[in-house]
Write a protein that holds these residues in place. Structure first.
Motif, short mmCIF file in Angstrom:
data_model
loop_
_atom_site.label_atom_id
_atom_site.label_comp_id
_atom_site.label_asym_id
_atom_site.label_seq_id
_atom_site.Cartn_x
_atom_site.Cartn_y
_atom_site.Cartn_z
N ASP A 1 -58.99 112.78 -39.60
CA ASP A 1 -57.62 112.42 -40.10
C ASP A 1 -57.58 112.31 -41.32
OD1 ASP A 1 -56.86 112.83 -37.37
OD2 ASP A 1 -56.72 110.58 -36.89
N GLN A 2 -58.69 111.95 -42.07
CA GLN A 2 -58.59 111.55 -43.41
C GLN A 2 -58.42 113.07 -44.28
OE1 GLN A 2 -62.29 109.42 -44.13
NE2 GLN A 2 -61.30 107.26 -43.56
N MET A 3 -59.17 113.84 -43.71
CA MET A 3 -59.33 115.28 -44.39
C MET A 3 -57.76 115.90 -44.16
SD MET A 3 -62.57 117.01 -43.17
CE MET A 3 -62.08 118.65 -43.38
N THR A 4 -57.12 115.64 -43.21
CA THR A 4 -55.83 116.16 -42.93
C THR A 4 -54.94 115.27 -43.70
OG1 THR A 4 -56.32 116.57 -40.66
CG2 THR A 4 -53.92 116.52 -41.13
N ASP A 5 -54.86 114.23 -43.85
CA ASP A 5 -54.08 113.39 -44.74
C ASP A 5 -54.29 113.90 -46.20
OD1 ASP A 5 -52.38 111.52 -43.12
OD2 ASP A 5 -54.13 109.87 -43.37
N ARG A 6 -55.40 114.07 -46.60
CA ARG A 6 -55.43 114.42 -47.95
C ARG A 6 -54.80 115.84 -48.29
NH1 ARG A 6 -60.35 111.59 -47.48
NH2 ARG A 6 -61.61 113.19 -46.65
N ARG B 1 -47.42 110.74 -38.84
CA ARG B 1 -45.86 111.27 -38.81
C ARG B 1 -45.59 112.54 -38.72
NH1 ARG B 1 -42.49 109.59 -43.97
NH2 ARG B 1 -40.78 110.31 -42.65
N ILE B 2 -46.78 113.41 -38.49
CA ILE B 2 -46.33 114.74 -38.02
C ILE B 2 -46.67 115.02 -36.40
CG2 ILE B 2 -47.45 115.61 -40.30
CD1 ILE B 2 -49.83 116.65 -38.53
N ASP B 3 -46.15 115.94 -36.09
CA ASP B 3 -45.59 116.55 -34.91
C ASP B 3 -46.98 116.27 -34.26
OD1 ASP B 3 -44.08 118.63 -32.93
OD2 ASP B 3 -46.15 118.90 -32.74
N PRO B 4 -47.08 115.71 -32.90
CA PRO B 4 -48.17 115.55 -32.03
C PRO B 4 -49.08 116.75 -31.87
CG PRO B 4 -46.46 114.59 -31.12
CD PRO B 4 -45.73 115.21 -32.23
N THR B 5 -48.36 117.72 -31.55
CA THR B 5 -48.96 119.05 -31.36
C THR B 5 -49.65 119.60 -32.49
OG1 THR B 5 -47.33 119.76 -29.81
CG2 THR B 5 -48.84 121.47 -30.63
N LEU B 6 -49.07 119.52 -33.80
CA LEU B 6 -49.96 119.83 -34.90
C LEU B 6 -51.15 118.80 -35.09
CD1 LEU B 6 -47.05 120.79 -37.32
CD2 LEU B 6 -48.52 122.26 -36.12
N ARG B 7 -50.83 117.58 -34.88
CA ARG B 7 -51.97 116.51 -34.97
C ARG B 7 -53.22 116.89 -34.30
NH1 ARG B 7 -48.69 112.32 -35.25
NH2 ARG B 7 -48.74 111.90 -33.11
N ALA B 8 -52.79 117.36 -32.97
CA ALA B 8 -53.89 117.80 -32.02
C ALA B 8 -54.72 119.07 -32.58
CB ALA B 8 -53.43 117.96 -30.64
N LEU B 9 -53.88 119.98 -33.03
CA LEU B 9 -54.44 121.31 -33.74
C LEU B 9 -55.28 120.96 -35.03
CD1 LEU B 9 -52.48 124.46 -34.21
CD2 LEU B 9 -53.64 123.43 -36.13
N PHE B 10 -54.72 120.11 -35.79
CA PHE B 10 -55.79 119.73 -36.95
C PHE B 10 -56.86 119.07 -36.51
CE2 PHE B 10 -51.38 119.69 -39.61
CZ PHE B 10 -51.42 120.96 -39.92
N ARG B 11 -56.91 118.35 -35.45
CA ARG B 11 -58.15 117.65 -35.07
C ARG B 11 -59.02 118.77 -34.40
NH1 ARG B 11 -54.77 112.22 -32.88
NH2 ARG B 11 -54.77 111.42 -34.91
N ALA B 12 -58.67 119.53 -33.68
CA ALA B 12 -59.41 120.65 -32.92
C ALA B 12 -60.13 121.60 -34.36
CB ALA B 12 -58.59 121.41 -32.22
N ALA B 13 -59.20 122.08 -35.10
CA ALA B 13 -59.86 122.70 -36.14
C ALA B 13 -60.58 122.03 -37.07
CB ALA B 13 -58.52 123.26 -36.90
N ALA C 1 -59.02 131.34 -26.10
CA ALA C 1 -58.52 130.20 -25.19
C ALA C 1 -59.08 128.84 -25.16
CB ALA C 1 -58.76 131.03 -23.81
N ALA C 2 -60.12 128.97 -25.25
CA ALA C 2 -60.97 127.41 -25.34
C ALA C 2 -60.34 126.48 -26.44
CB ALA C 2 -62.35 127.73 -25.61
N ARG C 3 -59.93 127.28 -27.39
CA ARG C 3 -59.29 126.63 -28.78
C ARG C 3 -57.80 126.01 -28.53
NH1 ARG C 3 -62.56 130.90 -31.79
NH2 ARG C 3 -64.08 129.51 -33.03
N LEU C 4 -57.19 126.97 -27.58
CA LEU C 4 -55.83 126.57 -27.12
C LEU C 4 -55.98 125.39 -26.21
CD1 LEU C 4 -52.58 127.29 -27.43
CD2 LEU C 4 -53.16 128.74 -25.45
N TYR C 5 -56.79 125.62 -25.33
CA TYR C 5 -57.14 124.35 -24.15
C TYR C 5 -57.40 123.09 -24.88
CZ TYR C 5 -56.63 128.15 -20.76
OH TYR C 5 -56.38 129.36 -19.86
N ALA C 6 -58.09 123.24 -25.97
CA ALA C 6 -58.79 121.98 -26.71
C ALA C 6 -57.53 121.20 -27.22
CB ALA C 6 -59.90 122.56 -27.82
N VAL C 7 -56.38 122.21 -28.07
CA VAL C 7 -55.26 121.51 -28.67
C VAL C 7 -54.67 120.85 -27.45
CG1 VAL C 7 -53.14 122.17 -30.00
CG2 VAL C 7 -55.41 123.05 -30.76
#
Length: 156
Positions: free
Chosen positions: A78-83, A93-105, A15-21
């Motif tokens: 963000d640099q890791m995600t871009d790579r 350019r990706i969906d903002p929800t996915l962007r938030a998810l990648f940042r949390a992860a 739940a904490a991970r979902l809330y963080a995203v």
């Protein structure tokens, strides 16, 4: 009998991970500060009741750690995600929800507290919550696997 077992702790961490995203998404969308969003989530989302359904209480320490890590290490994440993304689709350019998810992860992957495979599994589950019918969970799995191998190569 109250469930204070490992199962309940796992639910609170998930739940904490979902809330963080959700919080990271809201921060980007509204421009609000981390402190304002953190307080809003802790006061109004954790364990709140909506339509007679109580939301799961989240692990506050994990929630705060993921939020703070995502914000303080955002450029690196963000640099890791871009790579990990194909060249035509940078993180902007990706969906903002996915962007938030990648940042949390990414916040968890750049810390050694949780094994990368656990982080990947947990955030693929978060993706399934947001995109139950789509291909996004498989996409998230592939991107996070790439990010994990970069962040913690010794674990693979």
């Amino acid at each position: 009998m109250t469930d204070t077992s490992g199962n309940q702790r796992r639910k609170m961490r998930s739940a904490a991970r979902l809330y963080a995203v959700q919080a990271l998404f809201q921060m980007e969308h509204s421009g609000a500060s981390i402190d304002k969003i953190r307080v809003e989530f802790e006061d109004h989302r954790f364990g709140a009741v909506y339509d007679d359904e109580e939301l799961v209480e989240g692990d506050i320490d994990l929630f705060r750690g993921v939020l703070e890590g995502a914000v303080s290490r955002q450029a690196r994440i963000d640099q890791m995600t871009d790579r990990a993304l194909v060249a035509k689709w940078p993180i902007a350019r990706i969906d903002p929800t996915l962007r938030a998810l990648f940042r949390a992860a990414g916040a968890e992957l750049t810390e050694a507290a949780v094994p990368p495979r656990v982080v990947i599994t947990e955030y693929v589950d978060v993706a399934k919550a947001f995109f139950p019918e789509g291909r996004e969970p498989r996409f998230v799995n592939a991107v996070l696997d790439h990010m994990a191998r970069e962040a913690r190569p010794e674990m693979f």
